[in-house]
Design a protein around this motif. Structure first.
Motif, PDB file in Angstrom:
ATOM      1  N   ASP A 155      -2.217  26.020  18.670  1.00  0.00           N
ATOM      2  CA  ASP A 155      -1.134  26.077  17.687  1.00  0.00           C
ATOM      3  C   ASP A 155       0.124  25.400  18.226  1.00  0.00           C
ATOM      4  O   ASP A 155       0.776  24.609  17.534  1.00  0.00           O
ATOM      5  CB  ASP A 155      -0.815  27.519  17.319  1.00  0.00           C
ATOM      6  CG  ASP A 155      -1.847  28.153  16.411  1.00  0.00           C
ATOM      7  OD1 ASP A 155      -2.716  27.415  15.910  1.00  0.00           O
ATOM      8  OD2 ASP A 155      -1.783  29.382  16.212  1.00  0.00           O
ATOM      9  N   ARG A 158       1.865  21.612  16.978  1.00  0.00           N
ATOM     10  CA  ARG A 158       3.232  21.421  16.482  1.00  0.00           C
ATOM     11  C   ARG A 158       3.947  20.266  17.177  1.00  0.00           C
ATOM     12  O   ARG A 158       4.993  19.819  16.706  1.00  0.00           O
ATOM     13  CB  ARG A 158       4.027  22.722  16.632  1.00  0.00           C
ATOM     14  CG  ARG A 158       3.608  23.812  15.647  1.00  0.00           C
ATOM     15  CD  ARG A 158       4.585  24.969  15.645  1.00  0.00           C
ATOM     16  NE  ARG A 158       4.500  25.774  16.847  1.00  0.00           N
ATOM     17  CZ  ARG A 158       3.678  26.810  17.012  1.00  0.00           C
ATOM     18  NH1 ARG A 158       2.855  27.163  16.035  1.00  0.00           N
ATOM     19  NH2 ARG A 158       3.671  27.499  18.138  1.00  0.00           N
ATOM     20  N   ASP A 213       0.704  27.786  11.323  1.00  0.00           N
ATOM     21  CA  ASP A 213       1.624  27.240  10.326  1.00  0.00           C
ATOM     22  C   ASP A 213       0.954  26.288   9.344  1.00  0.00           C
ATOM     23  O   ASP A 213       1.643  25.590   8.600  1.00  0.00           O
ATOM     24  CB  ASP A 213       2.798  26.526  11.006  1.00  0.00           C
ATOM     25  CG  ASP A 213       2.355  25.324  11.828  1.00  0.00           C
ATOM     26  OD1 ASP A 213       1.133  25.178  12.063  1.00  0.00           O
ATOM     27  OD2 ASP A 213       3.229  24.522  12.238  1.00  0.00           O
ATOM     28  N   TYR A 238      -1.899  19.346   8.300  1.00  0.00           N
ATOM     29  CA  TYR A 238      -1.822  18.298   9.321  1.00  0.00           C
ATOM     30  C   TYR A 238      -2.916  17.261   9.067  1.00  0.00           C
ATOM     31  O   TYR A 238      -4.103  17.605   8.981  1.00  0.00           O
ATOM     32  CB  TYR A 238      -1.986  18.908  10.712  1.00  0.00           C
ATOM     33  CG  TYR A 238      -0.795  19.724  11.157  1.00  0.00           C
ATOM     34  CD1 TYR A 238       0.207  19.154  11.935  1.00  0.00           C
ATOM     35  CD2 TYR A 238      -0.662  21.068  10.793  1.00  0.00           C
ATOM     36  CE1 TYR A 238       1.310  19.907  12.343  1.00  0.00           C
ATOM     37  CE2 TYR A 238       0.432  21.821  11.202  1.00  0.00           C
ATOM     38  CZ  TYR A 238       1.414  21.234  11.972  1.00  0.00           C
ATOM     39  OH  TYR A 238       2.513  21.967  12.373  1.00  0.00           O
ATOM     40  N   TRP A 266      10.159  16.840  14.012  1.00  0.00           N
ATOM     41  CA  TRP A 266       9.627  16.467  12.703  1.00  0.00           C
ATOM     42  C   TRP A 266      10.763  16.100  11.760  1.00  0.00           C
ATOM     43  O   TRP A 266      11.818  16.736  11.757  1.00  0.00           O
ATOM     44  CB  TRP A 266       8.829  17.615  12.098  1.00  0.00           C
ATOM     45  CG  TRP A 266       7.564  17.926  12.836  1.00  0.00           C
ATOM     46  CD1 TRP A 266       7.393  18.853  13.812  1.00  0.00           C
ATOM     47  CD2 TRP A 266       6.296  17.296  12.646  1.00  0.00           C
ATOM     48  NE1 TRP A 266       6.089  18.835  14.255  1.00  0.00           N
ATOM     49  CE2 TRP A 266       5.387  17.894  13.563  1.00  0.00           C
ATOM     50  CE3 TRP A 266       5.827  16.283  11.805  1.00  0.00           C
ATOM     51  CZ2 TRP A 266       4.045  17.522  13.649  1.00  0.00           C
ATOM     52  CZ3 TRP A 266       4.494  15.910  11.884  1.00  0.00           C
ATOM     53  CH2 TRP A 266       3.618  16.520  12.798  1.00  0.00           C
TER      54      TRP A 266
END
Length: 257
Positions: A43, A47, A171, A212, A240
């Protein structure tokens, strides 16, 4: 008492020919996803632009080149355009089933057809049944295979039209690899796009903010489909950020229809 979280060890691959940009060399940095904290590590790395392949998380680390950019769809703000709405309606009869990550011969045969049709000279062209089983089943994180089937007839399951190996992250959904009946485009056009939109809508319904899509390479025809899903965020040096329209000016607009 759980074991303490250990900082992962990273490794770098040797340079090899880039599959997207002629004349370029690619190199990857990677680490293993092992132990009780594999899901948390995956995870966290997801990200910051890493992707998973079996028990490994990797990202490009190419000398003098930053063309590969991580992208993700912001699901709460996604609104299908007219073409996408038409596609959703056209394929509304497809039966979608989340399956445990267990490879089947039906999936493998569809993958073989897909590779012959879309990527005959690609790196996966020589994949055999064992390779495919490893890709699907060797996952240390929460994975599933989404199956897309034609409507059932006479009490029998419809034929398999598409599949996607997907990770559920904290997420969002990470689409690891999807394949579909590309040789049936006349009968079922836009299956690949439908699979992506199905993931976006499912993630939004589940309260997950992102899907994603892996890496986007500006100017690469093979990657052009990824920027059809807006709003799209790209990962840069400061984190991001939204992908701006000006960044697509050199992209052939016919590829984005």
């Amino acid at each position: 008492m759980t074991a303490p979280f250990r900082f992962p060890r990273f490794f770098v691959t040797s340079p090899s020919p880039c599959p997207y940009l002629p004349g370029k060399q690619e190199r990857k940095v990677f680490t293993e996803l092992v132990g009780v904290h594999a899901t948390e590590l995956n995870d966290a790395l997801g990200r910051i632009g890493f992707r998973r392949s079996q028990g490994v998380a990797y990202r490009p680390s190419c000398a003098g080149c930053t063309a590969c950019v991580s992208v993700r769809v912001v699901t709460p703000e996604f609104r299908p355009n007219a073409t996408q709405r038409k596609l959703l309606k056209r394929h509304a009869d497809i039966e979608v089933t989340p399956c445990r990550p267990w490879a089947t011969d039906e999936q493998f045969q569809l993958l073989r057809r897909y590779l012959v049709s879309r990527h005959p000279g690609g790196g996966m062209a020589m994949m055999d049944e064992d390779d495919f089983a490893a890709m699907v089943e060797h996952s240390p994180v929460n994975s599933l295979v989404m199956e897309y089937r034609a409507p059932a007839k006479y009490g029998r399951r419809g034929r398999l039209l598409g599949a996607c190996l997907t990770d559920r992250q904290a997420d969002g959904l990470s689409m690891i690899y999807s394949f579909f009946a590309a040789d049936e485009e006349d009968e079922r056009p836009g299956l690949g796009n439908f699979i992506i939109m199905d993931h976006i809508l499912r993630a939004r319904e589940a309260g997950l903010p992102y899907v994603y899509l892996g890496y986007w390479v500006k100017g690469s025809r093979r990657m052009a489909y990824k920027v059809r899903y807006r709003p799209l965020e790209v990962l840069g040096p400061t984190g991001w950020r939204p992908l701006g329209d000006r960044e697509l000016e050199t992209q052939d607009l016919r590829e984005l229809a």
